[in-house]
Motif scaffolding. Structure first.
Motif, short mmCIF file in Angstrom:
data_model
loop_
_atom_site.label_atom_id
_atom_site.label_comp_id
_atom_site.label_asym_id
_atom_site.label_seq_id
_atom_site.Cartn_x
_atom_site.Cartn_y
_atom_site.Cartn_z
N VAL A 132 0.85 -1.19 0.00
CA VAL A 132 0.00 0.00 0.00
C VAL A 132 0.89 1.24 0.00
N ASP A 133 0.56 2.21 -0.83
CA ASP A 133 1.31 3.47 -0.89
C ASP A 133 0.49 4.60 -0.29
N ASP A 134 1.15 5.45 0.49
CA ASP A 134 0.57 6.72 0.97
C ASP A 134 -0.66 6.54 1.84
N ARG A 135 -0.81 5.38 2.45
CA ARG A 135 -1.91 5.15 3.39
C ARG A 135 -1.38 4.33 4.56
N LEU A 136 -1.87 4.63 5.74
CA LEU A 136 -1.45 3.92 6.94
C LEU A 136 -2.58 3.03 7.45
N ALA A 137 -2.21 1.93 8.08
CA ALA A 137 -3.20 1.01 8.63
C ALA A 137 -3.97 1.68 9.76
N HIS A 138 -5.29 1.49 9.77
CA HIS A 138 -6.09 1.96 10.91
C HIS A 138 -6.72 0.79 11.67
N SER A 139 -6.75 -0.42 11.07
CA SER A 139 -7.26 -1.56 11.82
C SER A 139 -6.72 -2.87 11.25
N LEU A 140 -6.62 -3.85 12.14
CA LEU A 140 -6.19 -5.20 11.78
C LEU A 140 -7.06 -6.19 12.54
N HIS A 141 -7.58 -7.19 11.85
CA HIS A 141 -8.39 -8.24 12.47
C HIS A 141 -7.78 -9.58 12.06
N ALA A 142 -7.38 -10.37 13.03
CA ALA A 142 -6.65 -11.61 12.72
C ALA A 142 -7.21 -12.78 13.50
N TYR A 143 -7.11 -13.98 12.89
CA TYR A 143 -7.42 -15.24 13.55
C TYR A 143 -6.17 -16.11 13.56
N PHE A 144 -5.87 -16.66 14.74
CA PHE A 144 -4.79 -17.63 14.85
C PHE A 144 -5.37 -19.02 14.57
N LEU A 145 -4.84 -19.69 13.56
CA LEU A 145 -5.40 -20.96 13.11
C LEU A 145 -4.63 -22.17 13.63
N ARG A 146 -3.32 -22.04 13.72
CA ARG A 146 -2.47 -23.12 14.23
C ARG A 146 -1.30 -22.50 14.98
N PRO A 147 -0.73 -23.21 15.94
CA PRO A 147 0.49 -22.70 16.58
C PRO A 147 1.65 -22.69 15.59
N GLY A 148 2.48 -21.67 15.67
CA GLY A 148 3.65 -21.58 14.79
C GLY A 148 4.87 -22.20 15.42
N ASP A 149 5.81 -22.59 14.58
CA ASP A 149 7.06 -23.21 15.00
C ASP A 149 8.18 -22.18 14.87
N ALA A 150 8.81 -21.83 15.99
CA ALA A 150 9.85 -20.79 15.98
C ALA A 150 11.08 -21.21 15.20
N ARG A 151 11.22 -22.50 14.87
CA ARG A 151 12.40 -22.98 14.15
C ARG A 151 12.25 -22.82 12.64
N GLU A 152 11.06 -22.45 12.17
CA GLU A 152 10.81 -22.36 10.73
C GLU A 152 10.44 -20.94 10.31
N PRO A 153 10.82 -20.52 9.10
CA PRO A 153 10.36 -19.22 8.58
C PRO A 153 8.87 -19.26 8.30
N ILE A 154 8.29 -18.08 8.16
CA ILE A 154 6.86 -17.96 7.88
C ILE A 154 6.68 -17.26 6.55
N ASP A 155 5.81 -17.81 5.70
CA ASP A 155 5.50 -17.22 4.40
C ASP A 155 4.22 -16.40 4.53
N TYR A 156 4.27 -15.15 4.06
CA TYR A 156 3.11 -14.25 4.11
C TYR A 156 2.66 -13.94 2.68
N GLU A 157 1.43 -14.29 2.37
CA GLU A 157 0.84 -14.00 1.07
C GLU A 157 -0.21 -12.91 1.23
N VAL A 158 -0.09 -11.84 0.44
CA VAL A 158 -1.01 -10.70 0.54
C VAL A 158 -1.92 -10.68 -0.68
N ASN A 159 -3.22 -10.54 -0.43
CA ASN A 159 -4.22 -10.41 -1.50
C ASN A 159 -4.73 -8.97 -1.49
N ARG A 160 -4.57 -8.27 -2.61
CA ARG A 160 -5.02 -6.87 -2.71
C ARG A 160 -6.53 -6.86 -2.97
#
Length: 287
Positions: free
Chosen positions: A51-79
């Motif tokens: 996003v250009d020239d706009r700042l976040a005003h809200s975030l809503h998230a659900y935790f689906l599974r516990p993460g493993d600190a030994r592995e990297p995390i892949d983030y996919e963004v849908n516009r």
């Protein structure tokens, strides 16, 4: 900027790995799984990178599974949408091909509007309180040996609790908590970074508010706790390298879930952000 803070800032500085795909490492804080605030902060950073020239005003998230600190995390963004005033992004976080978090983030152009806010609640000054690290050090002998070193390590977010209580002798308390918090060292003038750091820090303490009235602590082996969802709204500009008061309460717990909410104020009394969270709080009886 102190070394531990630089390490956290680098953790939030995701590497692009394709069109609207980003990769983030994980940090082991001594918890059973990846700290939820880390995934929140990284998801917000991934969405902000699209996003250009706009700042976040809200975030809503659900935790689906516990993460493993030994592995990297892949983030996919849908516009999802870019409108005249607002932009919406959907973020999916995955490890080993499995989804561990899904989030919606909304961004807005800067504009003026009607203003009001709750007054800042009374709280002792941060200079009168012990740090959370000092309090953890007093419990060193009771910590699991495998995670003791990590639990006693200095963290980038300094927290000074109000009325921390005794985790070895828990008592029934009001469903209310407060603490002061800030990032150690001076940070760059990047409002996106400050938002991501606050998303990270907002996960500290919120879940625990919902177990205050029940006379238990995280050290109780019968207690199973996990964040289920988390939301944060950014109301006004702030800096994470200045003290912020986190005022939290829990209106209800039922059905094995605890609901908590929080308001975050800067030293001038401005309400800069608000949070909500629902968490799993199961108490298993001994067989």
């Amino acid at each position: 900027m102190q070394d531990v803070t630089r390490e956290l800032v680098d953790l939030l500085d995701l590497a692009p790995v394709g069109n609207d795909h980003f990769s983030g490492d994980s940090q082991d804080l001594g918890f059973p799984s990846v700290f939820g605030g880390q995934v929140l902060g990284q998801a917000l950073m991934a969405a902000s990178r699209t996003v250009d020239d706009r700042l976040a005003h809200s975030l809503h998230a659900y935790f689906l599974r516990p993460g493993d600190a030994r592995e990297p995390i892949d983030y996919e963004v849908n516009r999802v949408r870019d409108g005249g005033s607002f932009s919406t992004r959907r973020v999916m976080a995955r490890q080993s091909g499995k989804e561990i978090l899904t989030a919606i983030v909304s961004f807005q152009v800067e504009e003026e509007g009607l203003e009001h806010q709750f007054e800042m609640p009374a709280a002792p000054g941060y200079e009168t309180l012990n740090t959370e690290l000092d309090l953890r050090r007093k419990l060193e002998a009771y910590m699991p040996e495998r995670s003791r070193e990590l639990l006693l390590k200095e963290r980038a977010i300094e927290i000074r609790p109000v009325n921390p209580g005794d985790p070895l002798k828990p008592s029934v308390e009001r469903p209310h908590k407060q603490h002061w918090m800030r990032a150690l060292g001076e940070l760059p003038d990047d409002p996106t970074l400050h938002r991501c750091l606050l998303a990270y820090a907002s996960d500290f303490g919120l879940l625990g508010t919902s177990i205050n009235p029940h006379g238990v602590t995280f050290m109780d082996p019968r207690l199973q706790v996990a964040s289920l969802d988390h939301a944060i709204w950014f109301h006004r500009e702030f800096r994470m390298d200045q003290w912020l008061l986190y005022d939290m309460d829990s209106p209800s717990s039922s059905g094995g879930r605890g609901f908590s909410r929080g308001n975050i104020f800067d030293p001038a009394g401005r309400l800069v952000a608000s949070t909500t969270q629902e968490a799993l709080i199961r108490k298993h009886m001994k067989s």
